[in-house]
Write a protein that holds these residues in place. Structure first.
Motif, mmCIF file in Angstrom:
data_model
loop_
_atom_site.group_PDB
_atom_site.id
_atom_site.type_symbol
_atom_site.label_atom_id
_atom_site.label_comp_id
_atom_site.label_asym_id
_atom_site.label_seq_id
_atom_site.Cartn_x
_atom_site.Cartn_y
_atom_site.Cartn_z
ATOM 1 N N TYR A 192 57.242 72.017 18.153
ATOM 2 C CA TYR A 192 57.071 71.549 19.657
ATOM 3 C C TYR A 192 56.203 70.606 19.794
ATOM 4 O O TYR A 192 55.022 70.896 19.340
ATOM 5 N N ARG A 193 56.563 69.721 20.219
ATOM 6 C CA ARG A 193 55.622 68.429 20.559
ATOM 7 C C ARG A 193 54.687 68.670 22.125
ATOM 8 O O ARG A 193 55.665 68.545 23.206
ATOM 9 N N VAL A 194 53.528 69.104 22.212
ATOM 10 C CA VAL A 194 52.925 69.288 23.257
ATOM 11 C C VAL A 194 51.852 68.170 23.550
ATOM 12 O O VAL A 194 51.290 67.841 22.758
ATOM 13 N N VAL A 195 52.167 67.736 24.955
ATOM 14 C CA VAL A 195 51.214 66.523 25.088
ATOM 15 C C VAL A 195 50.276 66.863 26.125
ATOM 16 O O VAL A 195 50.321 67.641 27.164
ATOM 17 N N LEU A 196 48.825 66.574 25.897
ATOM 18 C CA LEU A 196 47.896 66.604 26.979
ATOM 19 C C LEU A 196 47.756 65.537 27.763
ATOM 20 O O LEU A 196 47.405 64.165 27.218
ATOM 21 N N LEU A 197 47.912 65.706 29.041
ATOM 22 C CA LEU A 197 47.766 64.361 30.057
ATOM 23 C C LEU A 197 46.655 64.890 30.900
ATOM 24 O O LEU A 197 46.325 66.119 31.289
ATOM 25 N N GLY A 198 46.141 63.798 31.590
ATOM 26 C CA GLY A 198 44.858 64.083 32.353
ATOM 27 C C GLY A 198 43.920 62.936 32.692
ATOM 28 O O GLY A 198 43.747 62.237 31.482
ATOM 29 N N ALA A 199 43.413 62.851 33.579
ATOM 30 C CA ALA A 199 42.347 61.728 34.027
ATOM 31 C C ALA A 199 41.274 61.709 32.715
ATOM 32 O O ALA A 199 40.936 63.049 32.117
ATOM 33 N N SER A 200 40.427 60.703 32.372
ATOM 34 C CA SER A 200 39.507 60.808 31.597
ATOM 35 C C SER A 200 38.441 61.982 31.908
ATOM 36 O O SER A 200 38.243 62.033 33.117
ATOM 37 N N GLY A 201 37.790 62.638 31.012
ATOM 38 C CA GLY A 201 36.725 63.582 31.242
ATOM 39 C C GLY A 201 37.089 64.883 31.683
ATOM 40 O O GLY A 201 36.316 65.883 31.867
ATOM 41 N N VAL A 202 38.353 65.177 31.765
ATOM 42 C CA VAL A 202 38.727 66.580 32.275
ATOM 43 C C VAL A 202 38.614 67.610 31.189
ATOM 44 O O VAL A 202 38.832 68.709 31.427
ATOM 45 N N GLY A 203 38.715 67.096 30.045
ATOM 46 C CA GLY A 203 38.540 68.185 28.877
ATOM 47 C C GLY A 203 39.913 68.352 27.871
ATOM 48 O O GLY A 203 39.877 69.015 27.063
ATOM 49 N N LYS A 204 40.300 67.072 27.849
ATOM 50 C CA LYS A 204 41.653 66.981 26.676
ATOM 51 C C LYS A 204 41.147 67.020 25.239
ATOM 52 O O LYS A 204 41.815 67.882 24.499
ATOM 53 N N THR A 205 40.121 66.242 25.080
ATOM 54 C CA THR A 205 39.628 66.262 23.543
ATOM 55 C C THR A 205 39.043 67.788 23.394
ATOM 56 O O THR A 205 39.198 68.244 22.302
#
Ligand code: GDP
Length: 179
Positions: A8-21
């Protein structure tokens, strides 16, 4: 639609600095992870691994979108056409990131119009209680409008992060099983 065998391909989306990394690191850090590698096509961080959800293994390819590039429409278009599911992050300490999540949800609807695409709205950094700018009920209300699930997490405390990934897998399975 995910057939057996394909992750399954799961994509992290969101503004810079929200915690994606931070999310991607937690995901990559678990024991049986393969090496995190740059996707040749896009330069994004991509990690593939298997996790167990409700006693059944699930392969996930996690795609962490690059902040520097996510401002261009064509990048969005590509992300929003390649994902099987989306974690839409904001920080509870940053109202602008919450508003950004709304915009991203609208863009997602435009580029990825399938009604049943699993999306979870994620209010991250819930450990920073004194810096909270977005209430739990605002998060919940937003998710209701978006017609998606909602969870508050703390990547710093490793709270609810795996619950978010498991939630995505459960939704993907529900969709698979209803076909
Ligand atoms: P990205 O730009 O979305 O990839 O965000 P990052 O993962 O780089 O996180 C931005 C900053 O927020 C970093 O300093 C992280 O350590 C911090 N951060 C991420 N998640 C949390 C969290 O749940 N709680 C706290 N207190 N800090 C966090």
């Amino acid at each position: 639609s995910a057939e057996p065998g394909r992750p399954y391909r799961v994509v992290l989306l969101g503004a810079s600095g929200v915690g994606k990394t931070a999310f991607a690191s937690i995901f990559a850090g678990a024991a049986d992870s393969m090496d995190s590698d740059d996707c040749e096509l896009c330069g994004d961080e991509v990690t593939e691994k298997e996790i167990e959800v409700d006693g059944e293994p699930a392969s996930i390819t996690l795609i962490d979108t690059w902040d520097s590039e996510t401002d261009s429409e064509c990048m969005y278009e590509r992300y929003m056409q390649t994902g099987d599911a989306y974690l839409l992050l904001y920080s509870i300490t940053d109202r602008a990131s919450y508003l950004r999540a709304s915009e991203l949800r609208i863009t997602l609807r435009r580029f990825c119009p399938a009604q049943n695409t699993p999306i979870i709205l994620v209010g991250n950094k819930c450990d920073l209680v004194r810096r909270r700018e977005v209430s739990v009920s605002e998060g919940r209300a937003c998710a209701a409008v978006f017609d998606c699930k909602f969870i508050e997490t703390s990547a710093a405390m490793q709270h609810n992060v795996w619950e978010a990934f498991r939630g995505i897998v459960r939704q993907l399975r529900l969709r698979r099983d209803s076909k």
